[in-house]
Design a protein around this motif. Structure first.
Motif, short mmCIF file in Angstrom:
data_model
loop_
_atom_site.label_atom_id
_atom_site.label_comp_id
_atom_site.label_asym_id
_atom_site.label_seq_id
_atom_site.Cartn_x
_atom_site.Cartn_y
_atom_site.Cartn_z
N ILE A 93 39.66 46.94 31.21
CA ILE A 93 39.66 48.04 30.24
C ILE A 93 40.15 49.33 30.89
N GLY A 94 39.84 49.51 32.15
CA GLY A 94 40.27 50.72 32.84
C GLY A 94 41.73 50.70 33.25
N GLY A 95 42.44 49.60 32.99
CA GLY A 95 43.86 49.52 33.31
C GLY A 95 44.16 48.88 34.64
N HIS A 96 43.16 48.61 35.47
CA HIS A 96 43.43 48.02 36.77
C HIS A 96 43.61 46.50 36.63
N LEU A 97 44.39 45.93 37.54
CA LEU A 97 44.68 44.49 37.55
C LEU A 97 43.75 43.78 38.52
N MET A 98 43.40 42.57 38.18
CA MET A 98 42.54 41.77 39.05
C MET A 98 42.90 40.30 38.93
N ASN A 99 42.76 39.59 40.04
CA ASN A 99 42.99 38.14 40.07
C ASN A 99 41.70 37.40 39.74
N ILE A 100 41.82 36.34 38.93
CA ILE A 100 40.68 35.49 38.63
C ILE A 100 41.07 34.05 38.88
N GLN A 101 40.10 33.19 39.07
CA GLN A 101 40.34 31.76 39.25
C GLN A 101 40.18 31.04 37.93
N ASP A 102 40.76 29.85 37.86
CA ASP A 102 40.65 29.07 36.62
C ASP A 102 39.32 28.36 36.50
N ILE A 103 38.47 28.45 37.53
CA ILE A 103 37.17 27.78 37.48
C ILE A 103 36.05 28.77 37.15
N VAL A 104 36.37 29.96 36.68
CA VAL A 104 35.35 30.90 36.23
C VAL A 104 35.15 30.69 34.73
N GLY A 105 33.95 30.99 34.25
CA GLY A 105 33.61 30.70 32.86
C GLY A 105 34.39 31.48 31.84
#
Length: 533
Positions: A93-105
């Motif tokens: 929401i704040g505009g920052h980018l983040m990496n996530i894994q495909d095994i998170v809910g």
């Protein structure tokens, strides 16, 4: 995601606007091709092409796809230790980018908002049942994709989006399993029993410094080692019962009324891969009862089958049947017709089919008599050739990694993914083949935990016991009247792995023993030759 205002609901009314969301989520990276007075994102994009190449006709794993379905190609361009998660980036929401894994809910509701409009969490490593037990990724998605009576599942109404959901999550399941096997190589070690003795005598007591890593085992269904072992098992049945009499091919019919009556208006069978998978499984189970149990074609002594797809969008099965001697077929006689030109008609002119099976199952069923003994190895190698693949990239690799070879270029599409998610059998043979270890004295392969000391490992008598050593022990007992060869032993005795001992069989099921292949030209036998994976 593209959205539009639904003016049929918002016009002339007070309240918030109504938006309709459509399509899939994409990253906004701008135009790949250069606009006027601007640089392209990548200089080589205009010349880049992704081509699926068709291989030689005898390599049926590499056939070009003929069905219009969403599929996944598992490719890893890096070394095998880089079986890492996919590169998934989200914007907060704040505009920052983040990496996530495909095994998170929260991956599933972010990727499939149309299928999960309420933000229902997907599987993660902390998923639990009501009783607190851990839920595996496979079991979770098998539960989500069930057909429930008097329940309308939004997932199963997704059409092509359902295809993507199924393939995406199966890739997650299999990649997670391969990653576990690869990252736990250092936690499972193996070596010869005599080799551990020599290390201990040499002053080495740390098990983590000796032994070899375990490669992709045959317990991983569909792996090259698994298919090779199944081929050897099938040839053992030929050695015991003779060459196969019939090769039967049964293909799913997408126009079965059981599939048609479950489709919504305007939907095609390809939009419901779960129906295709389940109905074919039910039909094939009944088909096996007719052929094997009821003996509609003859009394069956042995059979083996493999489920395949070959990028055609529909499952089919190859089944090899060996009949009792009384019901064995004979080769057809040649007929010569002399009408202007001499024409020799043999079995090649005959369309092999069984009208009773065609009428009952309403699908393509090819019933072909197997020819001479020369075709036996070809037939068994054909049905055990392994999963579908595509040739997307050609490059030289110096280091050979079995896990890397398996995931590189694998082709997975919805019916196959669902068959695996539902844990249906991909192949089976009867009678069951028991694989028998063989080794030189004190050169049996043992597996151990690297955290244990060598003294503790060698002090455990169970580590020195194998099928072969206990077979000799049983035959040295003077009270044992019946004497059997090693390969005959599994027909009368069962191997109890937990107790490392042979016990008398009580069931009436048939079993056949197979000794692992050992080349007489090998002076020093490698450890993996005797590994009963």
């Amino acid at each position: 995601m593209e959205v539009s205002i639904d003016e049929s609901l918002a016009t002339g009314c007070n309240g918030i606007y109504t938006f309709r969301a459509d399509g899939s989520i994409y990253h906004s990276i701008g135009s790949l091709l250069p606009n006027e007075n601007s640089r392209p994102r990548r200089e080589d994009i205009p010349s880049c092409k992704l081509i699926i190449k068709e291989q030689q006709p005898n390599q049926r794993q590499y056939n070009l796809p003929t069905a219009s379905q969403i599929a996944a190609v598992i490719v890893d361009n890096e070394c095998s230790y880089n079986l890492s998660s996919r590169d998934i980036i989200i914007q907060g929401i704040g505009g920052h980018l983040m990496n996530i894994q495909d095994i998170v809910g929260y991956y599933d509701p972010l990727q499939y908002p149309l299928l999960l409009p309420y933000g229902t969490y997907g599987w993660d490593t902390n998923s639990r049942n009501n009783d607190g037990s851990r839920v595996t990724c496979l079991n979770y998605y098998a539960y989500m994709l069930q057909i429930r009576e008097n329940s309308s599942s939004l997932l199963l109404r997704g059409g092509r989006l359902l295809q993507q959901y199924v393939v995406d999550n199966y890739v997650k399941i299999e990649t997670h399993r391969l990653r576990w096997i690869h990252t736990n190589q250092s936690n499972i070690r193996s070596d010869l029993y005599q080799g551990l003795q020599d290390c201990l005598n040499g002053g080495e007591n740390n098990a983590g410094n000796v032994g070899h890593g375990i490669v992709l085992p045959s317990t991983f269904v569909g792996s090259p080692r698994d298919m090779y072992q199944r081929y050897q098992d099938a040839m053992t049945l030929v050695q015991t019962y003779g060459k196969p009499d019939l090769m039967i091919t049964m293909t799913c019919n997408p126009n079965w009324h059981e599939i048609k009556e479950q489709l919504l208006l305007g939907k095609s069978p390809q939009d419901r891969p779960d129906l295709i998978t389940r109905i074919f499984k039910i039909k094939f189970d009944e088909f096996k009862k007719d052929v094997v149990d009821r003996g509609v074609l003859g009394r069956v002594r042995s059979y083996s089958y493999v489920i395949e797809y070959q990028k055609r969008g529909l499952p089919h099965v190859h089944m090899l049947v060996i009949f009792d001697n009384i019901d064995k077929r004979r080769e057809g006689m040649r007929v010569v017709s002399n009408n202007n030109d001499q024409v020799i008609i043999d079995n090649g002119w005959v369309v092999p089919y069984n009208p009773w099976l065609l009428l009952k199952y309403d699908c393509h069923i090819n019933v072909e008599v197997c020819g001479g003994i020369k075709c036996v190895k070809y037939i068994y190698k054909y049905i055990h050739k392994g999963p579908d693949r595509v040739a997307l990239e050609l490059r030289n690799r110096q280091n050979c990694d079995e896990i890397q070879q398996y995931v590189d270029g694998r082709w997975i599409f919805p019916p196959e993914a669902l068959w695996r998610i539902y844990s249906f059998e991909f192949s089976r043979m009867y009678p069951s083949v028991i694989r028998l270890q063989i080794h030189l004295p004190n050169e049996q392969l043992i597996r151990f935990n690297p955290e244990q000391s060598l003294g503790y490992i060698l002090a455990n008598d169970d580590n020195s016991k194998t099928m072969l050593t206990e077979f000799f022990k049983m035959n040295s007992n003077p009270t044992m009247v019946e004497k059997y060869l090693y390969r005959e032993f599994p027909q009368h005795y069962a191997w109890i792995q937990s107790g490392k001992k042979w016990t008398r069989r009580r069931s009436q099921n048939k079993f056949v023993g197979r000794i692992y292949v050992v080349s007489p030209s090998e002076e020093v036998l490698p450890p993996y030759t005797f590994e009963p994976c």
